[in-house]
Scaffold this motif. Structure first.
Motif, PDB file in Angstrom:
ATOM      1  N   HIS A 152     -11.323  18.615   3.432  1.00  0.00           N
ATOM      2  CA  HIS A 152     -11.397  17.677   2.431  1.00  0.00           C
ATOM      3  C   HIS A 152     -10.733  16.483   2.954  1.00  0.00           C
ATOM      4  N   THR A 153     -11.480  15.550   3.444  1.00  0.00           N
ATOM      5  CA  THR A 153     -10.796  14.435   4.265  1.00  0.00           C
ATOM      6  C   THR A 153     -10.413  13.275   3.459  1.00  0.00           C
ATOM      7  N   ARG A 154     -10.936  12.970   2.192  1.00  0.00           N
ATOM      8  CA  ARG A 154     -10.561  11.838   1.435  1.00  0.00           C
ATOM      9  C   ARG A 154      -9.487  11.894   0.084  1.00  0.00           C
ATOM     10  N   ARG A 155      -9.148  13.270   0.025  1.00  0.00           N
ATOM     11  CA  ARG A 155      -8.104  13.483  -1.184  1.00  0.00           C
ATOM     12  C   ARG A 155      -6.790  13.579  -0.634  1.00  0.00           C
ATOM     13  N   ALA A 156      -5.869  13.283  -1.405  1.00  0.00           N
ATOM     14  CA  ALA A 156      -4.312  13.201  -1.072  1.00  0.00           C
ATOM     15  C   ALA A 156      -3.688  13.682  -2.204  1.00  0.00           C
ATOM     16  N   GLY A 157      -2.457  13.870  -2.169  1.00  0.00           N
ATOM     17  CA  GLY A 157      -1.449  14.139  -3.292  1.00  0.00           C
ATOM     18  C   GLY A 157      -1.756  15.504  -3.816  1.00  0.00           C
ATOM     19  N   LYS A 158      -0.946  15.918  -4.651  1.00  0.00           N
ATOM     20  CA  LYS A 158      -0.861  17.299  -5.290  1.00  0.00           C
ATOM     21  C   LYS A 158      -2.443  17.386  -5.918  1.00  0.00           C
ATOM     22  N   GLY A 159      -3.301  18.622  -5.763  1.00  0.00           N
ATOM     23  CA  GLY A 159      -4.296  18.544  -6.362  1.00  0.00           C
ATOM     24  C   GLY A 159      -5.607  17.657  -6.227  1.00  0.00           C
ATOM     25  N   GLY A 160      -5.234  16.617  -4.978  1.00  0.00           N
ATOM     26  CA  GLY A 160      -6.167  15.886  -4.651  1.00  0.00           C
ATOM     27  C   GLY A 160      -6.560  14.678  -5.757  1.00  0.00           C
ATOM     28  N   GLN A 161      -5.285  14.375  -6.349  1.00  0.00           N
ATOM     29  CA  GLN A 161      -5.543  13.454  -7.460  1.00  0.00           C
ATOM     30  C   GLN A 161      -5.803  11.949  -6.821  1.00  0.00           C
ATOM     31  N   ARG A 162      -5.257  11.767  -5.636  1.00  0.00           N
ATOM     32  CA  ARG A 162      -5.165  10.533  -5.136  1.00  0.00           C
ATOM     33  C   ARG A 162      -6.275  10.467  -3.897  1.00  0.00           C
ATOM     34  N   ARG A 163      -6.868   9.399  -3.673  1.00  0.00           N
ATOM     35  CA  ARG A 163      -7.955   9.216  -2.725  1.00  0.00           C
ATOM     36  C   ARG A 163      -7.442   8.143  -1.446  1.00  0.00           C
ATOM     37  N   TYR A 164      -7.807   8.469  -0.157  1.00  0.00           N
ATOM     38  CA  TYR A 164      -7.356   7.637   0.801  1.00  0.00           C
ATOM     39  C   TYR A 164      -8.148   6.529   0.818  1.00  0.00           C
ATOM     40  N   ALA A 165      -7.753   5.383   1.145  1.00  0.00           N
ATOM     41  CA  ALA A 165      -8.548   4.123   1.231  1.00  0.00           C
ATOM     42  C   ALA A 165      -8.738   4.039   2.680  1.00  0.00           C
ATOM     43  N   GLU A 166     -10.026   3.271   3.093  1.00  0.00           N
ATOM     44  CA  GLU A 166     -10.068   2.780   4.483  1.00  0.00           C
ATOM     45  C   GLU A 166      -8.804   1.856   4.867  1.00  0.00           C
ATOM     46  N   GLY A 167      -8.379   2.223   6.246  1.00  0.00           N
ATOM     47  CA  GLY A 167      -7.295   1.642   6.468  1.00  0.00           C
ATOM     48  C   GLY A 167      -5.917   1.949   6.448  1.00  0.00           C
ATOM     49  N   ASP A 168      -5.936   3.246   5.577  1.00  0.00           N
ATOM     50  CA  ASP A 168      -4.517   3.988   5.322  1.00  0.00           C
ATOM     51  C   ASP A 168      -4.206   4.574   6.661  1.00  0.00           C
ATOM     52  N   PHE A 169      -4.975   5.142   7.480  1.00  0.00           N
ATOM     53  CA  PHE A 169      -4.831   5.629   9.134  1.00  0.00           C
ATOM     54  C   PHE A 169      -5.723   5.512   9.812  1.00  0.00           C
ATOM     55  N   ASP A 170      -5.618   5.784  10.963  1.00  0.00           N
ATOM     56  CA  ASP A 170      -6.528   5.414  11.922  1.00  0.00           C
ATOM     57  C   ASP A 170      -7.473   6.675  12.340  1.00  0.00           C
ATOM     58  N   VAL A 171      -6.770   8.054  12.519  1.00  0.00           N
ATOM     59  CA  VAL A 171      -7.545   9.116  13.068  1.00  0.00           C
ATOM     60  C   VAL A 171      -7.174  10.365  12.118  1.00  0.00           C
ATOM     61  N   LEU A 172      -7.988  11.194  11.933  1.00  0.00           N
ATOM     62  CA  LEU A 172      -8.019  12.545  11.161  1.00  0.00           C
ATOM     63  C   LEU A 172      -7.724  13.731  12.189  1.00  0.00           C
ATOM     64  N   ALA A 173      -6.318  14.293  12.117  1.00  0.00           N
ATOM     65  CA  ALA A 173      -6.476  15.583  12.990  1.00  0.00           C
ATOM     66  C   ALA A 173      -6.894  16.731  11.987  1.00  0.00           C
TER      67      ALA A 173
END
Length: 115
Positions: A44-65
């Protein structure tokens, strides 16, 4: 990094700072297909925080590991344009006779992700 950062690791490469967000999964999941189920690692690459309540925005980081904990393998992808969920194929498994199709750990290297 600090918990207030949208990324987990900062890598300096050739004078460039690369922000990396780490996502991990314990084992592959059975993915329904038209004919039969196949196994792949789901991230799940766009969800963040506890329970996936927040979404990452373009530009938050460069690379997914993308880390597969059971086989200790890491796939790297540039974050730009990534969908909400990603599948990475299980190494060594033939998928409907098309083993070269889809994302493979061996193809998703750090150098390719930052290029």
């Amino acid at each position: 990094t600090d918990q207030n950062c949208p990324y987990d690791v900062a890598v300096e490469q050739g004078g460039r700072l690369i922000r990396v967000q780490v996502k991990a999964t314990r084992q592959p999941r059975r993915i329904p297909q038209r004919v039969a189920h196949q196994s792949a690692y789901l991230f799940h690459t766009r969800r963040a925080g506890k329970g996936g309540q927040r979404r990452y925005a373009e530009g938050d980081f460069d690379v997914l590991a993308l880390v597969a904990l059971d086989i200790r393998r890491v796939a790297y992808l540039p974050f730009e344009g990534v969908r909400d969920n990603l599948f990475v194929r299980v190494p060594g498994v033939v998928y409907g006779g098309k083993n070269g199709m889809g994302r493979q750990f061996d193809d998703l290297t750090f150098d390719r992700a930052v290029a």
